[in-house]
Scaffold this active site. Structure first.
Site, PDB file in Angstrom:
ATOM      1  N   LYS A  68       0.842  -1.200   0.000  1.00  0.00           N
ATOM      2  CA  LYS A  68       0.000   0.000   0.000  1.00  0.00           C
ATOM      3  C   LYS A  68       0.875   1.247   0.000  1.00  0.00           C
ATOM      4  O   LYS A  68       0.602   2.220  -0.707  1.00  0.00           O
ATOM      5  CB  LYS A  68      -0.926  -0.014   1.236  1.00  0.00           C
ATOM      6  CG  LYS A  68      -2.102  -0.974   1.093  1.00  0.00           C
ATOM      7  CD  LYS A  68      -2.800  -1.269   2.409  1.00  0.00           C
ATOM      8  CE  LYS A  68      -3.846  -2.368   2.174  1.00  0.00           C
ATOM      9  NZ  LYS A  68      -4.367  -2.981   3.385  1.00  0.00           N
TER      10      LYS A  68
ATOM     11  N   GLN B  74      -4.842  -2.030   9.487  1.00  0.00           N
ATOM     12  CA  GLN B  74      -4.745  -3.350   8.852  1.00  0.00           C
ATOM     13  C   GLN B  74      -5.329  -4.418   9.779  1.00  0.00           C
ATOM     14  O   GLN B  74      -4.973  -4.497  10.958  1.00  0.00           O
ATOM     15  CB  GLN B  74      -3.277  -3.658   8.517  1.00  0.00           C
ATOM     16  CG  GLN B  74      -3.063  -4.924   7.714  1.00  0.00           C
ATOM     17  CD  GLN B  74      -3.651  -4.861   6.308  1.00  0.00           C
ATOM     18  OE1 GLN B  74      -3.715  -3.807   5.685  1.00  0.00           O
ATOM     19  NE2 GLN B  74      -4.107  -5.994   5.795  1.00  0.00           N
TER      20      GLN B  74
ATOM     21  N   ASP C  30     -11.511   2.338   4.176  1.00  0.00           N
ATOM     22  CA  ASP C  30     -11.895   0.924   4.082  1.00  0.00           C
ATOM     23  C   ASP C  30     -13.419   0.761   3.982  1.00  0.00           C
ATOM     24  O   ASP C  30     -13.898  -0.313   3.620  1.00  0.00           O
ATOM     25  CB  ASP C  30     -11.458   0.175   5.355  1.00  0.00           C
ATOM     26  CG  ASP C  30     -10.163  -0.587   5.182  1.00  0.00           C
ATOM     27  OD1 ASP C  30      -9.914  -1.076   4.068  1.00  0.00           O
ATOM     28  OD2 ASP C  30      -9.412  -0.711   6.172  1.00  0.00           O
TER      29      ASP C  30
END
Ligand code: GUN
Length: 290
Positions: free
Chosen positions: A52, A96, A119
């Site tokens: 990322k 994460q 997200d």
């Protein structure tokens, strides 16, 4: 036409657009910023986070990684989220998952400011998705939709079967297919006659997390097969939830692993970060009419 859907190539095109858009935003004095929080040393999570960061560097998005030890307390993690929520140079926050045992994932997700939730895991954003008036979509399901659009695979009126009901993939995936007028069934570990239901699918999405779970006898000839899995086979080799070698001859289109959905997930995070930056800039500079 090639059966294989090349997620790597489609993702590269998305990244190209993100790079152009980021350059234009920077010319206007806005630098999109992403903060990624990694707790612990799970090797897969470390790889995802590294990728990322690399994607951001390549496209001009500012990114910072907060790598915290396994022993991090809930309180310290919550304090970091609060700090990132308050920072004007950070548009997107991604924690994460999974978090190490002992940390409350739900409390952490709920603490992320919904307008920085790239997200789309916060309940407010999940609710927006349900209604269909969303700002952010979760990266994997939106990456799948982007692939279907790019390949001009119609969803309207099609029988869509999603195998897997996770909050991250299965549930939002089903909702996005429904928004495009698919007739959607979600299957899971308690589903009876799984094979028969899968055999009805025009579009079959596998998101179960079990290597080569979808076998040739579960697939209708001509079906479009989307593999969200990132698994290891009996030899430790990366594979998906679909038995690719056996299913490819039957399917009309199919995504490989690696090189299918994975790169799309990464690309959609970049898009969400730009969306967040635009949103914040608009909020900071109300238009003349307001
Ligand atoms: N772990 C596996 N997939 C994801 C994802 O899409 N977002 C986050 N935050 N963690 C993940």
């Amino acid at each position: 036409m090639e059966k294989r859907i090349d997620g790597k190539a489609i993702a590269a095109a998305v990244r190209g657009q993100v790079k152009t858009d980021t350059a234009a935003m920077k010319a206007d004095g806005i630098t999109p910023g992403l903060a990624v929080v990694l707790v612990g040393d799970d090797p897969a999570s470390r790889t995802y986070v590294r990728n990322k960061h690399k994607d951001c560097e390549e496209t001009g998005i500012y990114s910072e990684v907060h790598h915290l030890p396994d022993s991090t307390s809930q309180k310290d993690l919550m304090a970091l989220i609060a700090e990132l929520n308050a920072r004007a140079d950070i548009d997107g926050i991604l924690v994460q998952l999974p978090l190490p045992k002992g940390l409350d994932e739900r409390e952490v997700i709920n603490a992320i400011a919904p307008d920085k939730d790239v997200d789309a895991f916060h309940p407010e954003n999940v609710g927006h998705i349900m209604i269909g008036d969303y700002t952010f979509l979760p990266c994997t399901p939106s990456g799948v939709m982007e692939m279907l659009h790019h390949e001009q695979i119609p969803v309207d009126g099609k029988r869509c079967v999603v195998v897997g009901r996770s909050n991250i993939v299965g549930k939002p995936m089903a909702m996005l297919l429904l928004h495009e007028n698919g007739t959607v069934t979600i299957c899971h570990s308690h589903t009876q006659k799984l094979k028969e239901i899968c055999q009805e699918a025009d579009i079959l999405v596998a998101a179960v997390g079990r290597p080569k779970f979808i076998t040739a006898d579960m697939v209708k000839p001509g079906a479009v097969v989307i593999d969200v899995g990132m698994d290891r086979d009996e030899n430790g080799k990366l594979c998906g939830d679909v038995d690719y070698a056996a299913v490819e001859p039957i399917a009309s289109r199919i995504t490989p692993v690696p090189g299918g959905v994975g790169p799309m997930t990464r690309a959609m995070l970049l898009k969400n970060t730009l969306t967040a930056a635009r949103l914040h800039h608009r909020q900071a500079q109300p238009s003349d009419r307001e």
